[in-house]
Design a protein around this motif. Structure first.
Motif, mmCIF file in Angstrom:
data_model
loop_
_atom_site.group_PDB
_atom_site.id
_atom_site.type_symbol
_atom_site.label_atom_id
_atom_site.label_comp_id
_atom_site.label_asym_id
_atom_site.label_seq_id
_atom_site.Cartn_x
_atom_site.Cartn_y
_atom_site.Cartn_z
ATOM 1 N N LEU A 1 0.817 -1.214 0.000
ATOM 2 C CA LEU A 1 0.000 0.000 0.000
ATOM 3 C C LEU A 1 0.850 1.262 0.000
ATOM 4 N N GLY A 2 2.148 1.112 -0.199
ATOM 5 C CA GLY A 2 3.032 2.270 -0.235
ATOM 6 C C GLY A 2 3.179 2.946 1.094
ATOM 7 N N MET A 3 3.033 2.184 2.183
ATOM 8 C CA MET A 3 3.074 2.746 3.535
ATOM 9 C C MET A 3 4.402 2.426 4.204
ATOM 10 N N ASN A 4 4.933 3.416 4.892
ATOM 11 C CA ASN A 4 6.144 3.244 5.685
ATOM 12 C C ASN A 4 5.736 3.249 7.150
ATOM 13 N N ALA A 5 5.904 2.092 7.814
ATOM 14 C CA ALA A 5 5.444 1.968 9.203
ATOM 15 C C ALA A 5 6.139 2.958 10.123
ATOM 16 N N ALA A 6 7.344 3.384 9.770
ATOM 17 C CA ALA A 6 8.109 4.284 10.640
ATOM 18 C C ALA A 6 7.643 5.728 10.525
ATOM 19 N N THR A 7 7.048 6.089 9.395
ATOM 20 C CA THR A 7 6.707 7.495 9.163
ATOM 21 C C THR A 7 5.223 7.742 8.895
ATOM 22 N N ASP A 8 4.497 6.734 8.422
ATOM 23 C CA ASP A 8 3.127 6.944 7.966
ATOM 24 C C ASP A 8 2.072 6.586 8.999
ATOM 25 N N ILE A 9 2.445 5.828 10.022
ATOM 26 C CA ILE A 9 1.459 5.441 11.026
ATOM 27 C C ILE A 9 2.078 5.500 12.424
ATOM 28 N N ILE A 10 1.221 5.589 13.397
ATOM 29 C CA ILE A 10 1.571 5.310 14.787
ATOM 30 C C ILE A 10 0.573 4.271 15.265
ATOM 31 N N TRP A 11 1.075 3.141 15.755
ATOM 32 C CA TRP A 11 0.215 2.077 16.263
ATOM 33 C C TRP A 11 0.472 1.957 17.761
ATOM 34 N N GLU A 12 -0.469 2.409 18.546
ATOM 35 C CA GLU A 12 -0.323 2.349 19.989
ATOM 36 C C GLU A 12 -0.204 0.895 20.447
ATOM 37 N N GLU A 13 0.598 0.678 21.498
ATOM 38 C CA GLU A 13 0.954 -0.672 21.902
ATOM 39 C C GLU A 13 0.595 -0.949 23.354
ATOM 40 N N THR A 14 0.505 -2.226 23.657
ATOM 41 C CA THR A 14 0.402 -2.671 25.041
ATOM 42 C C THR A 14 1.766 -2.508 25.704
ATOM 43 N N PRO A 15 1.862 -2.610 27.030
ATOM 44 C CA PRO A 15 3.173 -2.486 27.687
ATOM 45 C C PRO A 15 4.211 -3.491 27.189
ATOM 46 N N ASP A 16 3.762 -4.637 26.645
ATOM 47 C CA ASP A 16 4.725 -5.608 26.130
ATOM 48 C C ASP A 16 4.936 -5.495 24.622
ATOM 49 N N GLY A 17 4.519 -4.344 24.037
ATOM 50 C CA GLY A 17 4.883 -4.037 22.658
ATOM 51 C C GLY A 17 3.979 -4.567 21.582
ATOM 52 N N VAL A 18 2.776 -5.005 21.913
ATOM 53 C CA VAL A 18 1.838 -5.545 20.937
ATOM 54 C C VAL A 18 0.830 -4.463 20.542
ATOM 55 N N GLY A 19 0.656 -4.251 19.236
ATOM 56 C CA GLY A 19 -0.284 -3.245 18.757
ATOM 57 C C GLY A 19 -1.712 -3.550 19.180
ATOM 58 N N LEU A 20 -2.454 -2.526 19.588
ATOM 59 C CA LEU A 20 -3.828 -2.712 20.051
ATOM 60 C C LEU A 20 -4.712 -3.210 18.903
ATOM 61 N N SER A 21 -5.724 -4.002 19.248
ATOM 62 C CA SER A 21 -6.576 -4.626 18.226
ATOM 63 C C SER A 21 -7.702 -3.728 17.745
ATOM 64 N N TRP A 22 -8.389 -3.080 18.680
ATOM 65 C CA TRP A 22 -9.666 -2.462 18.345
ATOM 66 C C TRP A 22 -9.665 -0.948 18.413
#
Length: 420
Positions: free
Chosen positions: A249-270
């Motif tokens: 999709l032409g997306m760069n995870a480092a610059t195009d999104i922020i995915w909030e995480e749990t304390p152990d580093g797992v991206g939130l689901s919902w």
């Protein structure tokens, strides 16, 4: 007490109030976005069909602007509507793979595309990952949790005998009998990330009402699906998406999104994804192209879109995190975040970010009407209305006025009568 804490606190508290007061998303005609009025509009204009776009863009490339980009009657009407409403951060309409209308509240915001939280639209991105895992043969949505993880593990899980029988499809379609409970309240009070912060905590995070299994009950937060992705792929959701989705999709995870995480580093689901409008639009175009990211490569099965939007017996208007809004199918996030596509043949995608406090239903409905029922091929210089349906402008304005005051059933009846 609640107003001065934090934006996330207000978000969670709002959902808790809805949960407590039983202001359910689809029942009794009450919604954050009143789907009854949108559905009625679609019915009134007699929309039908399920054809998917034959055009297959290379989604790793940027969208191109149409020759009449923002210089057509549909764009003019939508931009005027947005400029009159300060809660609209920005929107985009894509037709036949080209941008025909685009707006940002801040003239400088086009550089970052109204970047921000998309809230529950995150659910739809997460369900996409399950479509890809199914395509890869990693999972079958009919599998039960015990099919994925068995053994003595379940002895330490609250209500383990019942929870292990839940199917992945039930969790995605909000028919698993889950509801927010004490854990959610504690997270809210202490401002902690919500949804579960470890595999077992995420599994136990919701109360389970076995009598409501296969009954639709929308749940705002939860991270169980993320931990299942990690278990089956040995990757966090964000890493799995970075390998199997984002490059296409032409997306760069480092610059195009922020995915909030749990304390152990797992991206939130919902909830928890942040992105801009053009990135949001890639998801809509992907579904419009039935999973083809270019002329040759498809990343989910042929029937995934159909299944995702089909709904369930418990709620025909909600599928795999897509809402059926009659004029389109939409991922919807708190505050008025929308990713919508129309599989009926108009080949359009509509995305919007806003800060809808609950008093903006009329404007949101108008945007839907314009985005999917307007003409974007007529130059502004020709003048006139962009609405090209059998409803004239006076009827259109009457509909909008009715939206402000009528109940869901009254709105539906009004639209039916207006069409007749």
């Amino acid at each position: 007490f609640f107003s001065g804490i934090s934006e996330q606190f207000n978000f969670i508290h709002l959902y808790y109030l809805l949960y407590q007061k039983s202001l359910r998303f689809v029942q009794d005609g009450i919604q954050i976005l009143d789907a009854q009025c949108i559905i009625a509009v679609g019915t009134a204009f007699n929309l039908a069909g399920t054809a998917l776009a034959s055009l297959q863009l290379d989604l790793s490339e940027n969208f191109e602007n149409a020759p009449l980009y923002n210089n057509n009657r549909g764009a003019a009407d939508m931009i005027a509507l947005a400029q009159a409403n300060q809660e609209i951060y920005g929107f985009m309409v894509i037709e036949e793979g080209e941008v025909v209308a685009e707006y940002y509240k801040d003239s400088n915001d086009g550089n970052n595309g109204a970047f921000g939280p998309i809230w529950s639209c995150t659910k739809t991105w997460t369900s996409l990952l399950y479509g890809i895992m199914e395509f890869d043969g990693t999972i079958d949505l009919s599998e039960r949790l015990v099919d994925i993880k068995n053994g003595r593990f379940w002895n330490q899980v609250r209500d383990g005998d019942d929870r292990k029988q839940l199917r992945i499809e039930q969790i995605i379609s909000m028919t698993a009998g889950l509801q927010l409970g004490f854990e959610f309240i504690i997270d809210t009070l202490f401002g902690r990330p919500s949804g579960g912060k470890s595999p077992i905590n995420a599994l136990e995070y919701h109360d389970l009402n076995v009598n409501n299994i296969d009954t639709f009950a929308y749940v705002a937060v939860g991270n169980l699906l993320s931990y299942i992705i990690q278990l089956l792929t040995n990757k966090t959701p964000q890493k799995f998406a970075d390998d199997r989705v984002f490059p296409y999709l032409g997306m760069n995870a480092a610059t195009d999104i922020i995915w909030e995480e749990t304390p152990d580093g797992v991206g939130l689901s919902w909830h928890g994804l942040n992105m801009n409008i053009r990135t949001m639009a890639k998801l809509g175009q992907l579904f419009l192209q039935n999973g083809f990211v270019n002329d040759e490569t498809q990343i989910f099965k042929d029937d995934w879109v159909e299944r995702s939007i089909a709904g369930t017996a418990a709620n025909p208007e909600y599928g795999y995190s897509w809402w059926d809004m009659a004029v389109a199918h939409c991922a919807i996030g708190l505050g008025g975040q929308y990713i919508c596509f129309d599989p009926s043949g108009s080949n359009r995608v509509f995305v919007m970010r806003q800060n809808d406090t609950g008093e903006n239903t009329r404007t949101t409905t108008a945007f839907f009407i314009f985005a999917f029922l307007s003409s974007f091929s007529e130059p502004i210089s020709q003048g006139g209305s962009s609405i090209v349906t059998n409803a004239d402008v006076s009827s259109f304005n009457s509909i909008l006025e009715k939206i402000d005051y009528a109940s869901g059933q009254e709105k539906k009846q009004f639209f039916e009568n207006s069409h007749e």
